[in-house]
Design an enzyme around this catalytic site. Structure first.
Site, PDB file in Angstrom:
ATOM      1  N   ASP A 118       4.267 -10.598  12.328  1.00  0.00           N
ATOM      2  CA  ASP A 118       3.305 -10.669  11.131  1.00  0.00           C
ATOM      3  C   ASP A 118       3.937 -11.910  10.421  1.00  0.00           C
ATOM      4  OD1 ASP A 118       1.098 -10.734   9.590  1.00  0.00           O
ATOM      5  OD2 ASP A 118       1.720  -8.899   8.617  1.00  0.00           O
TER       6      ASP A 118
ATOM      7  N   GLU B 123       3.482 -15.589   3.148  1.00  0.00           N
ATOM      8  CA  GLU B 123       4.007 -14.404   2.203  1.00  0.00           C
ATOM      9  C   GLU B 123       5.204 -13.543   2.857  1.00  0.00           C
ATOM     10  OE1 GLU B 123      -0.190 -13.445   3.111  1.00  0.00           O
ATOM     11  OE2 GLU B 123       0.155 -11.898   1.286  1.00  0.00           O
TER      12      GLU B 123
ATOM     13  N   ASP C 105       9.780  -8.135   5.880  1.00  0.00           N
ATOM     14  CA  ASP C 105       8.336  -7.276   6.305  1.00  0.00           C
ATOM     15  C   ASP C 105       8.530  -6.888   7.601  1.00  0.00           C
ATOM     16  OD1 ASP C 105       6.158  -5.719   6.149  1.00  0.00           O
ATOM     17  OD2 ASP C 105       4.900  -7.222   5.169  1.00  0.00           O
TER      18      ASP C 105
ATOM     19  N   SER D 230       0.880  -1.154   0.003  1.00  0.00           N
ATOM     20  CA  SER D 230       0.036   0.019   0.062  1.00  0.00           C
ATOM     21  C   SER D 230       0.724   1.298   0.132  1.00  0.00           C
ATOM     22  CB  SER D 230      -0.751   0.216   1.126  1.00  0.00           C
ATOM     23  OG  SER D 230      -0.727  -1.118   1.941  1.00  0.00           O
ATOM     24  N   TYR D 231       1.988   1.126   0.481  1.00  0.00           N
ATOM     25  CA  TYR D 231       3.101   2.484   0.688  1.00  0.00           C
ATOM     26  C   TYR D 231       4.230   2.386  -0.214  1.00  0.00           C
ATOM     27  CZ  TYR D 231      -0.480   2.948   4.488  1.00  0.00           C
ATOM     28  OH  TYR D 231      -1.654   3.088   4.861  1.00  0.00           O
ATOM     29  N   SER D 232       4.504   1.233  -0.693  1.00  0.00           N
ATOM     30  CA  SER D 232       5.720   1.067  -1.288  1.00  0.00           C
ATOM     31  C   SER D 232       5.559  -0.070  -2.521  1.00  0.00           C
ATOM     32  CB  SER D 232       6.586   0.308  -0.175  1.00  0.00           C
ATOM     33  OG  SER D 232       6.191  -1.017   0.083  1.00  0.00           O
TER      34      SER D 232
ATOM     35  N   GLU E 242       8.048 -15.739  -2.653  1.00  0.00           N
ATOM     36  CA  GLU E 242       7.315 -15.913  -1.592  1.00  0.00           C
ATOM     37  C   GLU E 242       7.257 -17.476  -1.254  1.00  0.00           C
ATOM     38  OE1 GLU E 242       3.526 -13.935  -1.515  1.00  0.00           O
ATOM     39  OE2 GLU E 242       4.427 -12.034  -1.516  1.00  0.00           O
TER      40      GLU E 242
END
Ligand code: ADE
Length: 324
Positions: A158, A162, A176, A44-46, A119
């Site tokens: 998290d 993935e 991440d 969403s941001y990258s 992934e």
């Protein structure tokens, strides 16, 4: 602009000038030093792009973050957490390494290890499920990486297939860390201080701890119940991953997030027919509602499921098993 330069690696270059004098120059890498290639992923941001260092021809993955968007959506803190955690986790082959950070007017750039195998989720989907040998190998590499981050005071929060990338040798690279938590240093934060719930020294933490929930299927019951994650929360997720590698699907899955959360809180999962007994025993000792009753890392390493695994350096010198 308020974007801090911190822990950014730079290249030291020794040059001999015209008069024969040796000079040392610190050269900071920038956008101009890389050739950018294909898109590897989008968040969403990258956006993550493949890139090559023009001088060394070494390939990297560069995460490009949009500054305006990050400020507008109040995500500056998470970008800083990602940079700070990665700067703390540079000594392990199972974690994506951050080599350089730089910025231009529009974007921040994180230069990372390229994980060309993609992934673990993609590989798993292609195969359907893994056999015991593959599950043992990927499980061991994930656990060794988690043990390292925990030893450095980082909880990932998290973990999921993935966020487990694979390099060209099909070895694990965990990525991440934008939702990770850095634990206060037990040596500097008072007698016996571990991770007190709602600890005010938990800088990144408190308001995030109440608003943050990882990915529904892998979220631990304590995060849902008390809005509090601890090291054992990563081991809950690890149990979910071991189950998923063997079964082909995560243990807690429902039509929507709310129903998934209800299943987690009720520990409502079953094993498919043919699920190996030894793996079942391990998963049952990880998917335990009370975090302090979950098997700790050292006991997981000694569990029969991981019999024959060489922990530590040897694990990373091994050839990955052929996928079956
Ligand atoms: N996608 C996101 N991060 C990546 C990385 N480091 N390497 C390859 N693909 C990625």
């Amino acid at each position: 602009e308020g974007w801090q330069e911190r822990g950014a690696a730079a290249t030291v270059r020794r040059e001999t000038d015209a008069s024969g004098q040796s000079q040392t120059r610190i050269v900071k890498k920038g956008v101009k030093d890389f050739n950018f290639g294909r898109t590897l992923g989008e968040g969403s941001y990258s956006t993550v792009l493949a890139a090559t260092d023009r001088q060394t021809l070494k390939e990297y993955a560069i995460k490009v973050l949009d500054k305006r968007h990050i400020i507008k959506e109040k995500k500056v803190k998470y970008v800083n957490i990602e940079r700070d955690t990665l700067n703390r986790l540079t000594e392990h082959p199972g974690i994506v390494r951050l080599y350089y950070t730089f910025q231009d007017e529009r974007s921040l750039y994180f230069v990372l290890d390229l994980a060309s195998g993609g992934e673990l989720l993609g590989v798993l989907k292609k195969m359907g499920s893994f056999d015991v040998e593959c599950t043992r190998f990927y499980g061991a590499q994930i656990l060794d990486s988690v043990a390292y981050m925990h030893s450095r005071g980082v909880i990932h929060r998290d973990l999921k297939p993935e966020n487990v990338l694979l390099d060209r040798d099909m070895h694990v690279k965990i990525t991440d860390f934008g939702t990770a938590k850095i634990l206060p240093d037990p040596r500097t934060s008072g007698a016996g201080s571990q991770e007190a719930p709602g600890d005010p020294t938990d800088g990144a933490g408190t308001d995030r701890a109440v608003s943050f929930v990882g990915t529904a299927e892998y979220v631990s019951p304590e995060l849902l119940r008390d809005k509090n994650a601890c090291k054992a929360s990563d081991l809950w997720a690890f149990g979910c991953i071991i189950y998923q590698l063997l079964a082909g699907r995560p243990p807690f899955k429902a039509a929507n997030e709310y129903l998934t959360f209800q299943k987690i809180l009720a520990l409502a999962y079953t094993f498919p027919d043919g699920f190996p007994d030894v793996a079942r025993d391990l998963v049952e000792r990880l998917l335990v509602l009370e975090p302090s009753n979950r098997l700790p890392v050292e006991h997981i390493q000694n569990h029969q499921f991981f019999d024959g695994v060489q922990w530590g350096k040897g694990l990373w010198q091994q050839k990955a098993p052929r996928l079956k």
